[in-house]
Design an enzyme around this catalytic site. Structure first.
Site, PDB file in Angstrom:
ATOM      1  N   LYS A  80      30.845 -22.449  86.481  1.00  0.00           N
ATOM      2  CA  LYS A  80      29.764 -23.138  85.765  1.00  0.00           C
ATOM      3  C   LYS A  80      30.350 -24.113  84.752  1.00  0.00           C
ATOM      4  O   LYS A  80      31.327 -23.796  84.065  1.00  0.00           O
ATOM      5  CB  LYS A  80      28.873 -22.101  85.076  1.00  0.00           C
ATOM      6  CG  LYS A  80      27.616 -22.663  84.419  1.00  0.00           C
ATOM      7  CD  LYS A  80      26.789 -21.535  83.805  1.00  0.00           C
ATOM      8  CE  LYS A  80      25.538 -22.039  83.123  1.00  0.00           C
ATOM      9  NZ  LYS A  80      24.754 -20.936  82.512  1.00  0.00           N
ATOM     10  N   SER A 155      19.858 -21.042  83.364  1.00  0.00           N
ATOM     11  CA  SER A 155      20.488 -22.349  83.376  1.00  0.00           C
ATOM     12  C   SER A 155      21.559 -22.495  84.446  1.00  0.00           C
ATOM     13  O   SER A 155      22.017 -23.596  84.743  1.00  0.00           O
ATOM     14  CB  SER A 155      21.125 -22.610  82.001  1.00  0.00           C
ATOM     15  OG  SER A 155      22.182 -21.656  81.758  1.00  0.00           O
ATOM     16  N   SER A 179      20.383 -16.272  82.417  1.00  0.00           N
ATOM     17  CA  SER A 179      20.838 -17.426  83.192  1.00  0.00           C
ATOM     18  C   SER A 179      21.773 -17.118  84.346  1.00  0.00           C
ATOM     19  O   SER A 179      22.148 -18.009  85.100  1.00  0.00           O
ATOM     20  CB  SER A 179      21.506 -18.449  82.268  1.00  0.00           C
ATOM     21  OG  SER A 179      20.567 -18.971  81.365  1.00  0.00           O
TER      22      SER A 179
END
Length: 506
Positions: A80, A155, A179
């Site tokens: 990420k 997210s 997330s």
């Protein structure tokens, strides 16, 4: 040759150790898959093909020479973009960090590199991890591989979508209020939020320091256990790091896969189901409970009365911490710098111009909210009160875990909604985290396991749902035992992994 991109990370690791395939072959297969489908999915912000293949070649040479390698050596991974990576762009999904190349690695990236996992690239995300849909990225939406008109969660939608689209066998996510777990639920993947402090946060671009936690994003529970054991452990550079070894996670996953949960007491959280939950989501949850019962677990109802205030407390604590953490992005030291169009170039005017151009609407909204909550005259009424509610939620967990071994709920109240559907209604967007937020406020670990497809009524859409398991702090092994048992029971019923039923891309 078998489609390598469809194999689990554990299976790929076995094939690599047996020298049935090379890491270069495996890595190239995933790079080819990214090239074929990522224009449609947009899971990646940056693909590091040359670096990944260089690591793969190094692994193949070392294995041929008989070196003792990590069990996951040679298995590719995606990271990420909120995790800093030396030599690779790290933007946190924001224009204010566009083009920034960190001079150091996050601790978990150091561990990944030391174990010789080829890093495929950096995945898309809501800007500074603020969002539940990956629609707040400054670099465009990520699409859900099950339905390209739907969100992949957030997210960390990029990491989850990369797994669901078979663009990577492993990924790293971060979980501030869900997330990792919520994207897992809506993409049919596995997501784990470890105990707060059990995986180093050194090198994460901070959103809310008391809530942020990195963890595994995978397609199977065993893959999560393997990755979790790799990245976890004490880090003296992180002042919140727990100075204790991890429990035996892989062994717990193996034990759970046997299907025996005798003696385990499972608490169903009354406040995290029912009204507001999509009928198909609730139906899959009830079916999963039946499977746990058949495996020998005792199922009981548990009330956590202060959970109903978790969402409100979270959306005061998070913005307050974010307004402090994001103050460093001022146009002076690194990242974007924008000077005013006219008038004197003062520090204050450069900061205002840089932040106005570099931050997106959701980030600005939360900074304003957080700064207000921390301001003189309002601190006690808002931020201070939210912290008191947080303590009550932690006590709810303590009381619940005195009665049961784990707590369970649906991971998210609905399946993936359509892109754009909730962008104009931030409060509706925030409600997607209602079931995941309590774990972050208390620091306890959680896992989301695919529980099926919602399709029981006219309100349902045949999209993935998730089953959430929560455990006491530092008892992450319980997640893997229960998660693996449920996964094995469900896959026996389905005749294979849920992702086998996903529509083909490309």
């Amino acid at each position: 040759m078998t489609d390598l991109t469809r194999l689990s990370a554990a299976t790929l690791a076995e094939k690599l150790r047996a020298r049935e395939v090379t890491s270069v072959q495996v890595t190239q297969a995933f790079l080819d898959r990214i090239a074929a489908v990522d224009d449609a999915v947009h899971a990646f912000l940056h693909v590091s093909a040359q670096d990944a293949l260089a690591t793969a070649r190094d692994v193949d040479v070392a294995r041929a020479a008989g070196e003792d390698l990590h069990p996951l050596a040679g298995v590719p991974i995606a990271v990420k973009d909120v995790v800093v990576t030396k030599g690779l762009p790290s933007t946190a999904g924001s224009k204010i960090l566009e083009g920034w190349i960190p001079p150091y690695d996050a601790t978990l990236v150091e561990k990944i590199r030391a174990a010789r996992l080829p890093i495929l690239g950096k995945t898309n995300m809501d800007e500074f991890a603020m969002g539940s849909s990956t629609e707040h990225s400054a670099y465009g939406n990520t699409h859900n591989p099950w339905d390209l008109d739907r969100i992949p969660g957030g997210s960390g939608g990029g990491s989850a979508a990369a797994l669901a689209a078979f663009e990577a066998p492993l990924a790293i996510g971060t979980d501030t209020g869900g997330s990792i777990r919520q994207p897992g639920a809506v993409t049919g993947t596995v997501g784990v939020k470890p105990t707060y402090g059990s995986v180093s946060r050194y090198g994460l671009i901070a959103l809310a320091s008391s809530l942020d936690q990195a963890g595994p994003v995978t397609r199977t529970v065993m893959d999560s256990a393997l990755l979790h054991e790799l990245i976890g452990g004490h880090d003296p550079r992180d002042s919140t790091s727990i100075d204790e070894p991890l429990p035996p996670l892989v062994e717990a996953a193996r034990q759970g896969a046997s299907g025996d949960l005798s003696g385990l007491k499972v608490g169903v959280v009354t406040q995290l189901q029912g009204e507001g939950y999509q009928p198909g989501v609730q139906a899959r949850f009830e079916e999963s409970l039946d499977l746990l019962r058949e495996a020998g677990a005792e199922i009981v109802e548990v009330s956590c009365p202060h959970f109903e205030y978790a969402l409100a407390a979270y959306y005061l604590i998070l913005p307050a911490e974010a307004s402090s953490n994001l103050a460093k992005f001022d146009g002076m030291r690194f990242g974007l710098r924008v000077e005013p169009d006219e008038g004197p170039v003062t520090a204050e005017r450069v900061m205002a111009a840089t932040r106005g151009a570099g931050f997106g609407d959701e980030v600005k909204r939360r900074i304003i909210l957080g700064t207000y909550a921390l301001s003189a005259g309002y601190y006690d009424a808002y931020y201070g009160s939210a912290q008191k509610v947080r303590t009550l939620i932690q006590r709810d967990f303590d009381e619940a875990f005195a009665q049961v071994d784990v707590l369970v709920s649906p991971t998210a109240p609905t399946t993936a909604f359509k892109l754009g559907e909730k962008l104009d209604d931030p409060l509706a967007m925030y409600l997607n985290d209602v079931a995941t937020i309590p774990a972050n406020l208390a620091g306890v670990p959680g896992i989301s396991v695919p529980s099926g497809l919602a399709g029981d009524s006219t309100e349902d859409d045949g999209l993935p749902t998730g089953f959430q398991v929560l455990a006491p702090a530092k008892a992450d092994d319980r997640l893997y035992r229960v998660g693996a048992a449920l996964e094995a029971a469900l896959e026996a019923r389905w005749g294979g992994p849920l992702l086998d039923r996903a529509p083909e891309l490309g």
